[in-house]
Scaffold this motif. Structure first.
Motif, PDB file in Angstrom:
ATOM      1  N   LEU A  36      39.287  27.831  36.595  1.00 60.64           N
ATOM      2  CA  LEU A  36      38.142  28.368  37.148  1.00 60.64           C
ATOM      3  C   LEU A  36      36.987  27.364  36.613  1.00 60.64           C
ATOM      4  O   LEU A  36      36.584  27.603  35.382  1.00 60.64           O
ATOM      5  CB  LEU A  36      37.710  29.621  36.966  1.00 60.64           C
ATOM      6  CG  LEU A  36      36.537  30.474  37.138  1.00 60.64           C
ATOM      7  CD1 LEU A  36      36.077  30.334  38.694  1.00 60.64           C
ATOM      8  CD2 LEU A  36      36.278  31.906  36.581  1.00 60.64           C
ATOM      9  N   TYR A  37      36.444  26.589  37.584  1.00 60.24           N
ATOM     10  CA  TYR A  37      35.169  25.998  37.144  1.00 60.24           C
ATOM     11  C   TYR A  37      33.813  26.822  37.599  1.00 60.24           C
ATOM     12  O   TYR A  37      33.834  27.323  38.569  1.00 60.24           O
ATOM     13  CB  TYR A  37      34.896  24.941  38.106  1.00 60.24           C
ATOM     14  CG  TYR A  37      36.085  23.558  38.000  1.00 60.24           C
ATOM     15  CD1 TYR A  37      36.048  22.466  37.005  1.00 60.24           C
ATOM     16  CD2 TYR A  37      37.446  23.902  38.066  1.00 60.24           C
ATOM     17  CE1 TYR A  37      36.848  21.708  36.928  1.00 60.24           C
ATOM     18  CE2 TYR A  37      38.687  23.155  38.213  1.00 60.24           C
ATOM     19  CZ  TYR A  37      38.118  21.919  37.341  1.00 60.24           C
ATOM     20  OH  TYR A  37      39.199  20.983  37.078  1.00 60.24           O
ATOM     21  N   GLN A  38      32.976  26.917  36.784  1.00 65.29           N
ATOM     22  CA  GLN A  38      31.829  27.829  36.956  1.00 65.29           C
ATOM     23  C   GLN A  38      30.512  27.579  36.507  1.00 65.29           C
ATOM     24  O   GLN A  38      30.424  26.830  35.305  1.00 65.29           O
ATOM     25  CB  GLN A  38      32.386  29.494  36.675  1.00 65.29           C
ATOM     26  CG  GLN A  38      32.411  29.541  35.510  1.00 65.29           C
ATOM     27  CD  GLN A  38      32.894  31.053  35.008  1.00 65.29           C
ATOM     28  OE1 GLN A  38      33.395  31.880  35.771  1.00 65.29           O
ATOM     29  NE2 GLN A  38      32.812  31.351  33.748  1.00 65.29           N
ATOM     30  N   THR A  39      29.294  27.849  36.975  1.00 63.24           N
ATOM     31  CA  THR A  39      28.368  27.771  36.223  1.00 63.24           C
ATOM     32  C   THR A  39      27.484  28.962  36.689  1.00 63.24           C
ATOM     33  O   THR A  39      27.281  29.344  37.775  1.00 63.24           O
ATOM     34  CB  THR A  39      27.429  26.555  36.571  1.00 63.24           C
ATOM     35  OG1 THR A  39      26.107  26.482  35.930  1.00 63.24           O
ATOM     36  CG2 THR A  39      27.263  26.449  38.050  1.00 63.24           C
ATOM     37  N   TYR A  64      42.318  29.061  44.849  1.00 58.00           N
ATOM     38  CA  TYR A  64      42.700  30.824  44.694  1.00 58.00           C
ATOM     39  C   TYR A  64      41.500  31.429  45.664  1.00 58.00           C
ATOM     40  O   TYR A  64      40.236  30.929  45.284  1.00 58.00           O
ATOM     41  CB  TYR A  64      42.139  31.215  43.377  1.00 58.00           C
ATOM     42  CG  TYR A  64      42.424  32.842  43.112  1.00 58.00           C
ATOM     43  CD1 TYR A  64      43.256  33.340  43.619  1.00 58.00           C
ATOM     44  CD2 TYR A  64      41.864  33.359  42.006  1.00 58.00           C
ATOM     45  CE1 TYR A  64      43.535  34.709  43.344  1.00 58.00           C
ATOM     46  CE2 TYR A  64      41.940  34.737  41.900  1.00 58.00           C
ATOM     47  CZ  TYR A  64      42.854  35.489  42.641  1.00 58.00           C
ATOM     48  OH  TYR A  64      42.810  36.645  42.107  1.00 58.00           O
ATOM     49  N   ILE A  65      41.839  32.029  46.758  1.00 55.76           N
ATOM     50  CA  ILE A  65      40.900  32.600  47.603  1.00 55.76           C
ATOM     51  C   ILE A  65      39.984  33.605  47.157  1.00 55.76           C
ATOM     52  O   ILE A  65      38.966  33.639  47.446  1.00 55.76           O
ATOM     53  CB  ILE A  65      41.792  33.109  48.972  1.00 55.76           C
ATOM     54  CG1 ILE A  65      41.064  33.761  50.005  1.00 55.76           C
ATOM     55  CG2 ILE A  65      42.489  34.225  48.292  1.00 55.76           C
ATOM     56  CD1 ILE A  65      40.333  32.478  50.675  1.00 55.76           C
ATOM     57  N   ASN A  66      40.485  34.199  46.167  1.00 57.97           N
ATOM     58  CA  ASN A  66      39.456  35.255  45.477  1.00 57.97           C
ATOM     59  C   ASN A  66      38.316  34.461  44.762  1.00 57.97           C
ATOM     60  O   ASN A  66      37.368  34.999  44.245  1.00 57.97           O
ATOM     61  CB  ASN A  66      40.138  36.007  44.499  1.00 57.97           C
ATOM     62  CG  ASN A  66      40.849  37.294  45.188  1.00 57.97           C
ATOM     63  OD1 ASN A  66      40.549  37.481  46.458  1.00 57.97           O
ATOM     64  ND2 ASN A  66      41.258  38.204  44.640  1.00 57.97           N
ATOM     65  N   TYR A  67      38.642  33.258  44.565  1.00 62.95           N
ATOM     66  CA  TYR A  67      37.380  32.491  43.805  1.00 62.95           C
ATOM     67  C   TYR A  67      36.869  31.500  44.885  1.00 62.95           C
ATOM     68  O   TYR A  67      36.830  30.186  45.062  1.00 62.95           O
ATOM     69  CB  TYR A  67      37.753  31.441  42.879  1.00 62.95           C
ATOM     70  CG  TYR A  67      38.380  32.066  41.561  1.00 62.95           C
ATOM     71  CD1 TYR A  67      38.148  33.573  41.279  1.00 62.95           C
ATOM     72  CD2 TYR A  67      39.174  31.495  40.447  1.00 62.95           C
ATOM     73  CE1 TYR A  67      38.541  34.132  40.054  1.00 62.95           C
ATOM     74  CE2 TYR A  67      39.461  31.922  39.379  1.00 62.95           C
ATOM     75  CZ  TYR A  67      39.184  33.425  39.228  1.00 62.95           C
ATOM     76  OH  TYR A  67      39.769  34.148  38.160  1.00 62.95           O
ATOM     77  N   ALA A  68      36.203  32.124  46.149  1.00 58.35           N
ATOM     78  CA  ALA A  68      36.080  31.366  47.451  1.00 58.35           C
ATOM     79  C   ALA A  68      35.037  30.333  47.142  1.00 58.35           C
ATOM     80  O   ALA A  68      33.994  30.308  46.399  1.00 58.35           O
ATOM     81  CB  ALA A  68      35.686  32.509  48.396  1.00 58.35           C
TER      82      ALA A  68
END
Length: 541
Positions: free
Chosen positions: A444-447, A487-491
């Motif tokens: 999961l890449y996130q900011t 992952y579709i839930n991490y659209a």
């Protein structure tokens, strides 16, 4: 309108046509417009980048009310979207085209259904509500996600991965039935129940809700859960029992002491351990382990490894100790307590030495301890990947360069490696809509940020980061021998854009692989008028 259970009466599988009736509505459907003081609270979710301006928000409390609102939207030609928990990562609910938002958040009953011998969960229930009700009353659970406020409606339909996944699979692996308001070719709304029974003529609709994501086929009003190998007819026999206790561990390394070589070693160790067959195949002694490597931006000050181990596993303490030793092997920096907030985790210094906790206490702790995700100014962007084999040293080096880069300086920017595999991979890719059944870990890449003025800097940084890591495959993790899509839930709407996805592999293949054509057939059958759609919804064939 047709009877709510008309379609189920024509099929319904081996247990007959009619489940327990939905809970009686406690209030009439309510329409809230922009002049209502409640409106501002109801047109936004967790991510404040997406704030809607619909004509109205409809608060509903029964399938009949949902069906009536859907029928109205179809009759008047108005786009309708659905909110359960409010965690959608893109603007699929709150966007300029939406005229009616159907708010399911008050439909949150969790109850036992004698007819199906399964637990009925309304789509507006949040995960922590579900866990506490199931466990406190019946001693059972479902293997869903960690964040407490995620709504069941979207979480389940997208596959539903969480802390017990390696031990018990995805939440959809325990999904018995789904109740959906659909619209036929004549524009008539009706409520349908579909089960996993092979004899159910509606079974394809059940299948479509096991990993396709929300907003595709209709409005889910209820799910029923029963583990596939359950044999008893009592509530205590219908679902998995969580471990009575778990071991929780959190260790961290100083970014100031982190060299590029050490960073690469740490990430390589993590991915190598997870891709080893003895650690990732169904039946592994490590099936009770779930662990995340939190590779934060240098501005955070720390990198961390957070782990939970089923404490009832024989030799659990030694297994956890051996796991941490494997991930830290050759890392020439001593790890210490996790003292900084990162992602969904607050400081956890007390867990530098693993602590034994009751399962529900640990679940509540992991899900609710951060205040960051409930900040009403929170803004965020996300991307994802599945891995079947190790992340390459070249990819890890790209991660290091972006996380060590000083231009952004955001302590809430990161990539998180998380455990996958084991029981998840005991299910065939086509048995559910969730196709990623041979991956060993996921990314999961996130900011996160708070000021709208920082939107461009954060979004550009995350795009550059992700596209650089996957530059050899067109800027995305294409399904191949190493990676397995997203992952579709991490659209992530960038997957649709050839400026950011130059691979030639379409977004739907990244999410759904070989299952997508079947999803299209289900779409054509159950939503032939395409009344339910968004930027990454299933397209009609």
């Amino acid at each position: 309108m047709t009877n709510a259970y008309e379609d189920q009466a024509r099929g319904g599988g081996s247990r007959g046509p009619r489940p327990e009736p939905a809970p009686a509505a406690e209030f009439s459907a309510t329409s809230i417009s922009a002049v209502d003081p409640r409106y501002g609270d109801l047109v936004r979710g967790m991510n404040q980048r997406w704030i809607g301006r619909p004509e109205s928000v409809r608060m509903v409390d029964s399938p009949q009310q949902v069906q009536a609102v859907v029928q109205e939207a179809v009759r008047d030609g108005k786009k309708l979207t659905v909110r359960s928990g409010g965690h959608c990562y893109e603007d699929f609910v709150f966007n300029a085209d939406t005229k009616i938002v159907l708010d399911m958040s008050e439909m949150k009953t969790v109850s036992w259904d004698d007819h199906f011998s399964a637990f009925a969960v309304e789509a507006g229930a949040t995960l922590l509500d579900v866990y506490e009700r199931l466990y406190k009353v019946w001693g059972v659970t479902v293997p869903g996600g960690m964040c407490y406020s995620v709504g069941v409606g979207g979480h389940v339909s997208g596959g539903g991965w969480g802390m017990l996944a390696r031990r018990d699979g995805l939440i959809v692996d325990h999904l018995y039935a789904v109740e959906v308001v659909v619209v036929d070719a004549h524009g008539t709304a009706r409520t349908v129940i579909a089960t996993r029974e092979e004899s159910d003529p509606n079974r394809d609709l059940w299948w479509a809700h096991t990993g396709t994501g929300g907003g595709n086929f209709g409005v889910v009003t209820r799910y029923w859960f029963r583990s596939p190998h359950a044999t008893g007819r009592q509530p205590e026999q219908a679902l998995i029992k969580p471990p009575s206790e778990v071991l929780v561990s959190a260790v961290a390394w100083s970014w100031e002491e982190m060299t590029k070589e050490t960073f690469i070693r740490l990430a390589r160790n993590y991915s190598a351990w997870h891709t080893a067959d003895e650690n990732a195949e169904p039946g592994s002694a490590y099936g009770g382990l779930m662990s995340s490597l939190l590779l934060n931006h240098k501005a955070n000050g720390q990198i961390a490894l957070v782990s939970q181990m089923d404490a009832t596993t024989p030799g659990a303490e030694k297994l956890l100790e051996a796991y941490i030793a494997a991930v830290t092997d050759g890392v020439d920096i001593e790890h210490g307590p996790l003292t900084n907030s990162m992602g969904e985790h607050k400081p956890m210094p007390q867990y530098h030495k693993p602590q034994r906790l009751p399962w529900m206490q640990a679940t509540r702790y992991f899900g609710t301890t951060t205040t960051f995700l409930v900040d009403p100014t929170l803004r965020a962007d996300y991307k994802s990947a599945y891995n079947k084999r190790n992340v390459t040293d070249e990819q890890i080096a790209a991660m290091y360069e972006h996380l060590a880069h000083t231009d952004l300086g955001n302590p809430h920017a990161m990539v998180q490696f998380s455990s996958f595999g084991c029981a998840v991979n005991s299910v065939k890719p086509g048995d559910t809509a969730s196709v990623h059944r041979d991956s060993r870990f996921k990314l999961l890449y996130q900011t996160y940020w708070n000021n709208p003025a920082d939107d461009d800097a954060n979004i550009s940084w995350l795009r550059s980061f992700y596209e650089d890591v996957y530059r050899k495959t067109g800027g995305v993790p294409v399904p191949d021998e190493t990676t397995d899509g997203c992952y579709i839930n991490y659209a992530d709407i960038d997957l649709n854009d050839p400026a950011h996805n130059t691979s030639g592999v379409p977004w739907y293949t990244l999410y759904f692989g070989a299952n997508y054509p079947r999803m299209q057939q289900v779409k054509a059958k159950w939503d032939p008028g395409n009344h339910f759609h968004h930027g990454q919804s299933v397209r009609l064939p």
